[in-house]
Design a protein around this motif. Structure first.
Motif, PDB file in Angstrom:
ATOM      1  N   ASP A   1       3.042   4.945   9.250  1.00 25.58           N
ATOM      2  CA  ASP A   1       3.716   6.154   8.776  1.00 25.58           C
ATOM      3  C   ASP A   1       4.956   5.758   7.979  1.00 25.58           C
TER       4      ASP A   1
ATOM      5  N   TYR B   1       3.956   2.494  13.341  1.00 24.60           N
ATOM      6  CA  TYR B   1       2.512   2.667  13.423  1.00 24.60           C
ATOM      7  C   TYR B   1       2.199   3.831  14.348  1.00 24.60           C
TER       8      TYR B   1
ATOM      9  N   SER C   1      -5.651   4.117  13.422  1.00 22.79           N
ATOM     10  CA  SER C   1      -4.233   3.762  13.338  1.00 22.79           C
ATOM     11  C   SER C   1      -3.801   3.682  11.883  1.00 22.79           C
ATOM     12  N   TYR C   2      -2.559   4.083  11.626  1.00 18.97           N
ATOM     13  CA  TYR C   2      -2.004   4.016  10.269  1.00 18.97           C
ATOM     14  C   TYR C   2      -0.510   3.767  10.355  1.00 18.97           C
TER      15      TYR C   2
ATOM     16  N   PHE D   1      -8.905   1.740   2.714  1.00 14.81           N
ATOM     17  CA  PHE D   1      -9.118   1.321   4.100  1.00 14.81           C
ATOM     18  C   PHE D   1     -10.478   1.819   4.554  1.00 14.81           C
TER      19      PHE D   1
ATOM     20  N   GLY E   1      -2.072   9.346   1.221  1.00 16.53           N
ATOM     21  CA  GLY E   1      -1.880   7.907   1.353  1.00 16.53           C
ATOM     22  C   GLY E   1      -2.972   7.153   0.617  1.00 16.53           C
TER      23      GLY E   1
ATOM     24  N   PHE F   1      -5.904  -1.656  13.409  1.00 20.44           N
ATOM     25  CA  PHE F   1      -5.301  -1.241  12.143  1.00 20.44           C
ATOM     26  C   PHE F   1      -6.107  -1.804  10.974  1.00 20.44           C
TER      27      PHE F   1
ATOM     28  N   ALA G   1      -4.400   1.436   6.611  1.00 21.17           N
ATOM     29  CA  ALA G   1      -4.056   2.792   6.174  1.00 21.17           C
ATOM     30  C   ALA G   1      -2.540   2.962   6.182  1.00 21.17           C
ATOM     31  N   VAL G   2      -1.998   3.440   5.047  1.00 19.85           N
ATOM     32  CA  VAL G   2      -0.558   3.660   4.909  1.00 19.85           C
ATOM     33  C   VAL G   2      -0.359   5.055   4.337  1.00 19.85           C
TER      34      VAL G   2
ATOM     35  N   PHE H   1      -1.692  10.906   7.980  1.00 21.31           N
ATOM     36  CA  PHE H   1      -3.089  11.292   8.051  1.00 21.31           C
ATOM     37  C   PHE H   1      -3.379  12.086   9.317  1.00 21.31           C
TER      38      PHE H   1
ATOM     39  N   ASN I   1       0.805  -1.231   0.000  1.00 22.01           N
ATOM     40  CA  ASN I   1       0.000   0.000   0.000  1.00 22.01           C
ATOM     41  C   ASN I   1       0.835   1.276   0.000  1.00 22.01           C
TER      42      ASN I   1
ATOM     43  N   THR J   1      -1.176   6.065  16.175  1.00 16.92           N
ATOM     44  CA  THR J   1      -2.598   6.011  16.507  1.00 16.92           C
ATOM     45  C   THR J   1      -3.062   7.388  16.950  1.00 16.92           C
TER      46      THR J   1
END
Length: 581
Positions: free
Chosen positions: A374, A380, A371-372, A316, A311, A277, A280-281, A284, A153, A382
């Motif tokens: 970074d 990760y 959560s994503y 997601f 992203g 999670f 999401a990558v 954000f 992703n 949150t």
């Protein structure tokens, strides 16, 4: 003797037909997508009506060319005739060259089909005598990949550029479109192709950007991008010049391929991955915003859950809020405001929830977490939203369902709802079926009751239609009444009055005596009336009145006289009605 001669002839024909050879020969049975194939259809007799195959899966770049050779060796003659083609494959895979056909001595001969295996385009050793060398040295299709080692992703881009120098290009056609298996892909529109200057292989070239694609890998591993292949019309300079000294160009076509690309995709790390999670990558910002906090009875609020940033925004799902039972929450309305430039997706994705309170009171909405992964820190992260308090100022109050022992009473009933009925009460519905009812039988027998009336009516009409004499009398009676009525209307117009009166009396006679106009002489009328038992005095008065109608039209008369004549006519017709049998 004749039998032996016929047998010899058939034997010779069989030997001749057995000696006929017609076959297809190819330069190779396995070739690359950018290689040529030569096909020769050879025969040892001079066959007629040569029918070439359709060459499905190939494009004919030259041919057919025909060659014929004949020789004598040691008193024996040999003959060979060939039709030759040069082909280029249009696709990968197994392609069948179907049968060609000729006709010889009234018989049809066909070649056997040939299977050709076509592989992906590849570089080949070049023939220095090949006229395509100039195009090969000055025409390249390149796929530039921005990043070939990345996470699941994480975005990467592929830009397809066509480099050219010292040649002209006009049209191009896609032979093979690139395939992005296991990638989420987004094409970036190129509104106009523009030639630019650039450096390629350390030399100056012009190039055109043909295609831009943003890719998001959806799984880890070595992922392959299938190549883009094009066929391009090119103009090559030659050593010849025209009468003005200008160099002449040679028109030809060239196939180019960008080649396949392999991208190494790493899985997201498992260490530190949050339970919530959702894939999401990027980078954000996360917010949960209510449209209002204080509500009156019957009002609603919108709870906006949004993620903003850069992203994989389309790949997601957003977290779902949890609300107390006293708040009724509906399914979200999803909306997006996302653009996808060459750098990757950016923008905002939103879930909007409508919430309606049921009771008066203060109700907290628990914090949400998003959560994503970074990409900058490769960790990760949150983001938590604050707790939201919804204050319902008006409305019904819920019943306290807590028992003395501190537990909730499951059987407590909130006054906002009516209690559920535990007993079923069934009431019989008296509904009669139409079938078998009185109305059903009435409607069923009405046609049978009407049938005799229809027959009587029909017979009556037929009898009336057959009574010609009676019909004539009835018609004349109607005319007499009609004209008496018309005479009464015209009583103030002397001439029209007497015309109508005279017609009424004549039609009366036609009806009663069954006579025609041609039979209405004075003597005949008098004789007929008297024979029908009419009194002599009434007959004389009738004839006198009839004769008076014609005289009175032109003689002076008063309205009194006209009225007297009308009354007299009514009286005479009435008397004759009584007297005539």
């Amino acid at each position: 003797m004749k039998k032996y001669f016929v047998a010899i002839v058939f034997l010779m024909c069989g030997l001749i037909s057995a000696q006929v050879q017609f076959e297809a020969r190819v330069s190779k049975t396995t070739l690359a997508l950018n290689e040529r194939l030569r096909v020769d259809f050879m025969m040892n007799v001079d066959g007629d009506n040569f029918a070439q195959p359709s060459f499905e899966g190939f494009r004919i770049i030259a041919g057919p060319s025909q060659q014929v050779s004949q020789s004598w060796v040691n008193g024996r003659s040999s003959f060979e005739k060939a039709y030759s083609y040069f082909l280029l494959p249009n696709q990968k895979g197994t392609i069948v060259i179907k049968s060609a056909a000729i006709e010889y001595n009234g018989q049809i001969y066909r070649t056997a089909p040939i299977k050709i295996n076509v592989t992906a385009a590849q570089e080949q050793p070049r023939d220095p005598n090949d006229s395509q060398i100039a195009a090969d040295d000055n025409l390249y299709l390149v796929a530039d990949v921005s990043k070939d080692n990345l996470y699941v992703n994480e975005p990467t881009t592929v830009v397809y550029k066509l480099y050219f120098a010292n040649i002209g290009i006009s049209n191009f056609r896609e032979l093979n479109k690139p395939k992005y298996n296991d990638f989420w892909s987004q094409n970036i529109e190129i509104k106009q192709l523009v030639a630019e200057e650039g450096i390629f292989k350390g030399q100056n070239y012009r190039y055109i950007v043909l295609k831009k694609v943003v890719l998001y890998p959806q799984k880890s591993g070595k992922l392959k991008i299938e190549p883009l292949s094009l066929e391009i019309d090119v103009q090559l300079p030659s050593n010849r010049r025209d009468m003005f000294g200008r160099m002449l160009l040679t028109e030809t076509s060239k196939r180019v391929s960008a080649g396949s690309k392999t991208i190494n995709v790493k899985p997201l790390p498992e260490i530190g991955k949050p339970d919530n999670f959702s894939g999401a990558v990027g980078k954000f910002d996360f917010k949960v915003t209510p449209s209002k906090n204080n509500l009156k009875n019957g009002e609603s609020l919108d709870l906006i859950v949004s993620v903003t940033g850069k992203g994989n925004l389309k790949l997601f799902s957003l977290p779902k809020p949890e609300v107390p039972n006293a708040l009724e929450m509906y399914d979200p309305v999803h909306s997006e405001d996302i653009s996808t430039p060459l750098s990757g997706m950016n923008g905002k994705t939103i879930d909007s929830y409508t919430i309606i309170p049921q009771y008066k009171g203060n109700y907290p909405i628990k914090p949400l977490q998003f959560s994503y992964f970074d990409l900058d820190s490769r960790t990760y992260k949150t983001i938590s939203s604050p707790e939201i308090m919804v204050n319902v100022l008006e409305g019904p109050t819920p019943v306290d369902t807590t028992r003395a022992d501190g537990n909730k009473n499951k059987n407590a009933i909130v006054d906002h709802f009516r209690p559920i009925k535990l007993k079923t009460e069934l009431n019989e519905i008296n509904k009669k079926d139409f079938l078998g009812s009185n109305l059903f039988y009435v409607l069923l027998f009405i046609p049978f009751l009407l049938l005799p009336l229809l027959i009587l009516f029909k017979n009556k009409r037929e009898a009336l239609a057959g009574d010609i004499s009676g019909n004539r009398i009835r018609m004349n009676n109607r005319l007499a009444k009609k004209y008496l009525s018309e005479a009464k209307k015209q009583i103030k117009n002397k001439e029209l009055f007497y015309i109508a009166l005279e017609k009424a009396m004549h039609n009366f006679l036609k009806a009663k005596l069954n006579i025609e106009t041609s039979e209405m002489s004075k003597n005949n009328i008098q004789e007929l009336l008297l024979s029908r038992n009419a009194s002599e005095e009434t007959v004389i008065e009738f004839i006198a009145l009839t004769e008076n109608c014609e005289i009175a039209r032109y003689a002076p008369s008063s309205s009194v006289t006209i009225q007297q004549d009308f009354d007299k006519a009514v009286f005479i017709i009435s008397e004759l009605e009584k007297q005539i049998s």
